[in-house]
Design an enzyme around this catalytic site. Structure first.
Site, short mmCIF file in Angstrom:
data_model
loop_
_atom_site.label_atom_id
_atom_site.label_comp_id
_atom_site.label_asym_id
_atom_site.label_seq_id
_atom_site.Cartn_x
_atom_site.Cartn_y
_atom_site.Cartn_z
N ASP A 12 0.82 -1.20 0.00
CA ASP A 12 0.00 0.00 0.00
C ASP A 12 0.86 1.25 0.00
OD1 ASP A 12 -1.62 -2.28 1.43
OD2 ASP A 12 -3.05 -0.87 0.53
N ASN A 26 1.77 -2.86 4.23
CA ASN A 26 0.82 -3.77 3.60
C ASN A 26 -0.15 -4.28 4.65
OD1 ASN A 26 0.10 -5.02 1.02
ND2 ASN A 26 0.57 -6.94 2.04
N LYS A 27 -1.14 -5.06 4.18
CA LYS A 27 -2.17 -5.55 5.09
C LYS A 27 -1.59 -6.13 6.39
CE LYS A 27 -5.48 -5.12 4.59
NZ LYS A 27 -6.03 -3.86 5.14
C1 LIG Z 1 -2.46 -4.66 -4.85
S1 LIG Z 1 -2.43 -3.71 -3.44
C2 LIG Z 1 -3.47 -4.63 -2.44
C3 LIG Z 1 -3.23 -4.30 -1.01
O1 LIG Z 1 -4.31 -3.52 -0.50
C4 LIG Z 1 -4.89 -4.26 0.56
O2 LIG Z 1 -5.38 -3.47 1.57
P1 LIG Z 1 -6.98 -3.19 1.62
O3 LIG Z 1 -7.67 -4.48 1.26
O4 LIG Z 1 -7.21 -2.76 3.04
O5 LIG Z 1 -7.21 -2.09 0.63
C5 LIG Z 1 -3.76 -5.10 1.05
O6 LIG Z 1 -2.84 -4.37 1.82
C6 LIG Z 1 -3.17 -5.57 -0.24
O7 LIG Z 1 -1.89 -6.09 -0.18
#
Ligand SMILES: CSC[C@H]1O[C@H](OP(=O)(O)O)[C@H](O)[C@@H]1O
Length: 343
Positions: free
Chosen positions: A232, A241-242
């Protein structure tokens, strides 16, 4: 079908309903799109980049304006509002700022509208193309027969189309390699079980779902050849990241398993460090209910104290390589990231 697109308004797949329901949301007002972003109906850094851009274009189209100056003021306020929806994925701000800049060059209401929408469409088209490029570069890292562990969702649903980390897997499969995936469910919102498993099964790519707590045992048993995750925001010393990505990265290091991060150049925020980044904290309901959508089946005492950060920071020392549309970047990152990405 793209995850998010313009068809007289902003239309997007409502990811909160997957995998059991596939529905398209029509956003005719910026408030509706902002709500969709906040509740993760649209989510994933590159998808948020497109959402930010389309959101600014939507502001220019959502009502009549008496003058181009009134329109420009409205669009600026809408851009600020969209930027307040989620703080961590830097792509959101990139998309907003890029379309806002284009719109400000307009000298009439019609011209502002046309410039904004055209730039938003360019962002969306560029995302699909760069994901395909990233896939080609990253596929070279995957050998025929590999099993790849993934985290969260980094596929079509996290982008405009194709995906970042899942895009690498798709590209390797497209080249004829047999790739299996072990997908972490990714609590608390289960982007892995609800979205990644759904995407991969639709593509006919073998996927095994595990809980996040099983990441260690599958590595310990030698079931994982490499890990690929998305991002992110990538800063000089860490990958955001998540939540849970850091745990997986440390486990991969412990087991000598390559840990790759796939992300486009617009996910890099190279002028900053981890200490500068705001990690989004989300609602307590996401943890105390089994199903946040209908707030049923409590899985914790309703008044329990909750800590719910949506992201964590993985120090770059745990990252084997960064997969981008410009190529695969290896350490030393402080030297190679600016060189390859041209920062
Ligand atoms: C391809 S980037 C996806 C990235 O975004 C997700 O977060 P969220 O679902 O909260 O928007 C997650 O960090 C993914 O790795």
């Amino acid at each position: 079908m793209r995850t998010i697109f313009w068809d007289g308004c902003v239309k997007l797949i409502d990811q909160t309903l997957l995998p059991d329901k596939f529905e398209i949301i029509e956003c005719r007002r910026v408030e509706e799109l902002a709500d969709a972003i906040k509740r993760l109906a649209v989510r994933g850094a590159p998808a948020l980049e497109a959402a930010g851009g389309y959101g600014v274009a939507l502001a220019a189209h959502e009502r009549d304006f008496s003058s181009v100056d009134e329109l420009k003021e409205h669009v600026k306020r809408a851009a600020e509002f969209l930027a307040s929806t989620r703080p961590t994925a830097v792509n959101l701000f990139y998309g907003i700022e890029r379309v806002l800049k284009a719109a400000m060059d307009g000298n009439s209401v019609e011209e502002v509208r046309q410039l904004a929408l055209s730039e938003a469409e360019k962002i969306a088209d560029e995302d699909v193309e760069r994901n395909k490029q990233m896939g080609k570069h990253g596929a070279k890292l995957l050998e025929d027969g590999f099993t790849v562990l993934t985290y969260c969702n980094t596929g079509r649903l996290a982008t405009v189309d194709w995906g970042t980390a899942l895009g690498v897997i798709r590209s390797a499969v497209e080249e004829g390699k047999k790739i299996k995936v072990i997908a972490c469910e990714t609590r608390p919102l289960n982007q892995g079980s609800r979205l990644t498993a759904w995407e991969l099964m639709k593509d006919g790519i073998e996927v095994t779902l595990i809980t996040d707590s099983m990441a260690g045992i599958v590595m310990q048993k030698g079931m994982v050849d490499c890990v690929i995750v998305g991002a992110d925001r990538i800063v000089r010393d860490a990958v955001f990241n998540k939540i849970g990505t850091y745990t997986v990265a440390v486990l991969a290091k412990e087991h000598g398993i390559p840990f790759y991060v796939a992300a486009p150049a617009t996910t890099f925020d190279w002028g900053r460090e981890a200490k500068d980044v705001v990690i989004e904290e989300r609602s307590r309901e996401e943890l105390i209910y089994c199903n946040i959508k209908c707030k049923q089946s409590l899985i914790a005492p309703s008044d329990v104290k909750v800590y719910n950060p949506a992201f964590d920071a993985t120090p770059l020392k745990y990252v084997t390589a960064l997969i981008t549309e410009k190529g695969v970047i290896y350490p030393p990152y402080e030297e190679n990231v600016p060189k390859i990405l041209g920062f």
